[in-house]
Motif scaffolding. Structure first.
Motif, PDB file in Angstrom:
ATOM      1  N   ARG A  16      -1.511   7.374   4.548  1.00 13.30           N
ATOM      2  CA  ARG A  16      -1.488   5.907   4.534  1.00 13.30           C
ATOM      3  C   ARG A  16      -0.240   5.385   3.822  1.00 13.30           C
ATOM      4  NH1 ARG A  16      -5.050   2.940   1.900  1.00 13.30           N
ATOM      5  NH2 ARG A  16      -5.356   4.554   0.330  1.00 13.30           N
ATOM      6  N   TYR A  17       0.168   6.078   2.779  1.00 15.89           N
ATOM      7  CA  TYR A  17       1.372   5.667   2.049  1.00 15.89           C
ATOM      8  C   TYR A  17       2.631   5.931   2.881  1.00 15.89           C
ATOM      9  CZ  TYR A  17      -1.490   5.124  -2.141  1.00 15.89           C
ATOM     10  OH  TYR A  17      -2.431   4.705  -3.050  1.00 15.89           O
ATOM     11  N   LEU A  21       5.249   3.171   4.157  1.00 16.41           N
ATOM     12  CA  LEU A  21       6.692   3.330   3.882  1.00 16.41           C
ATOM     13  C   LEU A  21       7.511   3.126   5.154  1.00 16.41           C
ATOM     14  CD1 LEU A  21       8.950   4.369   1.840  1.00 16.41           C
ATOM     15  CD2 LEU A  21       8.512   6.630   2.825  1.00 16.41           C
ATOM     16  N   ILE A  22       7.063   3.707   6.263  1.00 13.67           N
ATOM     17  CA  ILE A  22       7.772   3.591   7.538  1.00 13.67           C
ATOM     18  C   ILE A  22       7.793   2.143   8.029  1.00 13.67           C
ATOM     19  CG2 ILE A  22       7.715   4.245   9.979  1.00 13.67           C
ATOM     20  CD1 ILE A  22       6.389   6.887   9.056  1.00 13.67           C
ATOM     21  N   ILE A  23       6.629   1.512   8.021  1.00 19.20           N
ATOM     22  CA  ILE A  23       6.506   0.145   8.532  1.00 19.20           C
ATOM     23  C   ILE A  23       7.333  -0.835   7.711  1.00 19.20           C
ATOM     24  CG2 ILE A  23       4.914  -1.784   8.869  1.00 19.20           C
ATOM     25  CD1 ILE A  23       4.512   0.304  10.949  1.00 19.20           C
ATOM     26  N   GLU A  24       7.167  -0.795   6.400  1.00 18.54           N
ATOM     27  CA  GLU A  24       7.777  -1.792   5.530  1.00 18.54           C
ATOM     28  C   GLU A  24       9.285  -1.640   5.421  1.00 18.54           C
ATOM     29  OE1 GLU A  24       5.607  -1.734   1.785  1.00 18.54           O
ATOM     30  OE2 GLU A  24       3.763  -1.408   2.943  1.00 18.54           O
ATOM     31  N   ASN A  25       9.794  -0.441   5.688  1.00 15.58           N
ATOM     32  CA  ASN A  25      11.234  -0.206   5.558  1.00 15.58           C
ATOM     33  C   ASN A  25      11.922   0.021   6.898  1.00 15.58           C
ATOM     34  OD1 ASN A  25      11.802   0.058   2.458  1.00 15.58           O
ATOM     35  ND2 ASN A  25       9.879   1.140   2.828  1.00 15.58           N
ATOM     36  N   ASN A  26      11.172  -0.188   8.000  1.00 15.19           N
ATOM     37  CA  ASN A  26      11.740  -0.100   9.351  1.00 15.19           C
ATOM     38  C   ASN A  26      12.487   1.219   9.543  1.00 15.19           C
ATOM     39  OD1 ASN A  26      12.255  -1.045  11.947  1.00 15.19           O
ATOM     40  ND2 ASN A  26      14.160  -2.045  11.343  1.00 15.19           N
ATOM     41  N   LYS A 235       2.716  -1.821   0.335  1.00 19.11           N
ATOM     42  CA  LYS A 235       1.600  -2.772   0.443  1.00 19.11           C
ATOM     43  C   LYS A 235       0.260  -2.078   0.199  1.00 19.11           C
ATOM     44  CE  LYS A 235       3.942  -6.056   3.454  1.00 19.11           C
ATOM     45  NZ  LYS A 235       3.980  -6.712   4.779  1.00 19.11           N
ATOM     46  N   ILE A 236       0.242  -0.777   0.374  1.00 23.34           N
ATOM     47  CA  ILE A 236      -0.981  -0.016   0.085  1.00 23.34           C
ATOM     48  C   ILE A 236      -1.229   0.035  -1.413  1.00 23.34           C
ATOM     49  CG2 ILE A 236      -2.087   2.261   0.260  1.00 23.34           C
ATOM     50  CD1 ILE A 236      -1.898   0.821   2.900  1.00 23.34           C
ATOM     51  N   GLY A 237      -0.142   0.090  -2.188  1.00 20.58           N
ATOM     52  CA  GLY A 237      -0.271   0.134  -3.638  1.00 20.58           C
ATOM     53  C   GLY A 237       0.967   0.714  -4.292  1.00 20.58           C
ATOM     54  N   TYR A 238       0.945   0.741  -5.610  1.00 21.34           N
ATOM     55  CA  TYR A 238       2.054   1.304  -6.373  1.00 21.34           C
ATOM     56  C   TYR A 238       2.074   2.826  -6.248  1.00 21.34           C
ATOM     57  CZ  TYR A 238       3.184  -3.123  -8.658  1.00 21.34           C
ATOM     58  OH  TYR A 238       3.594  -4.410  -8.908  1.00 21.34           O
TER      59      TYR A 238
END
Length: 263
Positions: A16-17, A21-26, A235-238
């Motif tokens: 999930r992390y 990472l992939i989605i949020e950083n394109n 967005k999942i968490g720290y």
């Protein structure tokens, strides 16, 4: 071309992390070390988000997994510690996961590093291509011998000094890489590194930048400075604990992302 690297600490529940990472950083190319989660689950998460990544061929390199959106990718030389890929016949991407300094000795590690450098230079010569990127877990800091040494990666912190392309030492030429990770060392900005370690060694710096990217000077103008980042939250968490150190519940390393402008 946006690339991410993460040593995932053999965490079987990290998908999930990674997906976040992939989605949020394109991300266009994903490089993972110590990945032992369910790869089918990761594939499904990406497909549900409309991401069609391919897994690239890494024969003989079980320490690295490489995913990406590019279809024209040919494997170069591989061994247990690195995998090289030729992307779109334009870039050589060398992904590394070097032996840990906690478990190995310096001389053995230097053999691995010199072999990687030799094979990268052979591939550059064979393809007549110098757009080379080295990324991964080097298991040492930019200022240590394996990263900085002339007969090793030779990763220099100042671009202007790399424009000469090589140095001559004892009548032998040593080519250089530019290593931008020097700029992320220390506490002027958070996080101070990618890996935190408390030990009883005399020369313990606590925070370390083991996860790095180095590039040949010829592609420096394509490297986007402010897109080089150490990621400590999604967005999942720290990805850090209450002490602001990498959370070992997720991974003992923080991921890095960077971007190379494409033609």
């Amino acid at each position: 071309m946006r690339i991410a690297f993460w040593n995932t600490y053999k965490n079987k529940n990290i998908n999930r992390y990674i997906h976040s990472l992939i989605i949020e950083n394109n991300i266009d190319v994903l490089v993972l070390a110590e990945y032992e989660a369910n790869i089918d689950e990761l594939d499904n998460l990406m497909k549900e988000s409309g991401i069609n990544f391919l897994q690239y061929f890494t024969p003989g390199c079980e320490r690295i997994i490489i995913y990406g959106k590019y279809e024209i990718v040919d494997p170069g030389y591989q061994n247990n510690y690195f995998s090289s890929q030729i992307i779109n016949k334009e870039y050589i991407l060398c992904c590394v996961h070097l032996p840990s300094k906690l478990n190995g000795d310096r001389m053995k590690k230097d053999i691995v590093i010199r072999n990687i450098v030799k094979e990268v230079e052979n591939l550059e010569k064979k393809l007549n291509l110098e757009n080379t990127i080295i990324v991964g877990d080097f298991n040492e800091n930019p200022y240590e011998l394996g990263c900085l040494g002339a007969d090793r990666f030779h990763g220099i912190p100042i671009y202007e000094d790399t424009t000469r392309e090589f140095r001559i030492i004892m009548k032998e030429r040593f080519r250089m890489f530019y290593n931008p990770m020097w700029n992320l060392l220390g506490d002027f900005a958070y996080p101070p590194g990618t890996f935190y370690y408390v030990g009883n060694e005399v020369d313990n710096s606590f925070w370390n930048v083991y996860d790095q990217v180095m590039i040949r000077p010829c592609i420096r103008e394509k490297f986007i400075d402010n897109e080089l980042k150490i990621i400590f939250q999604t967005k999942i968490g720290y990805l850090i604990d209450k002490n602001k150190h990498p959370s070992k519940l997720i991974s003992d390393h923080l991921p890095i992302v960077f971007e190379i402008k494409e033609n």
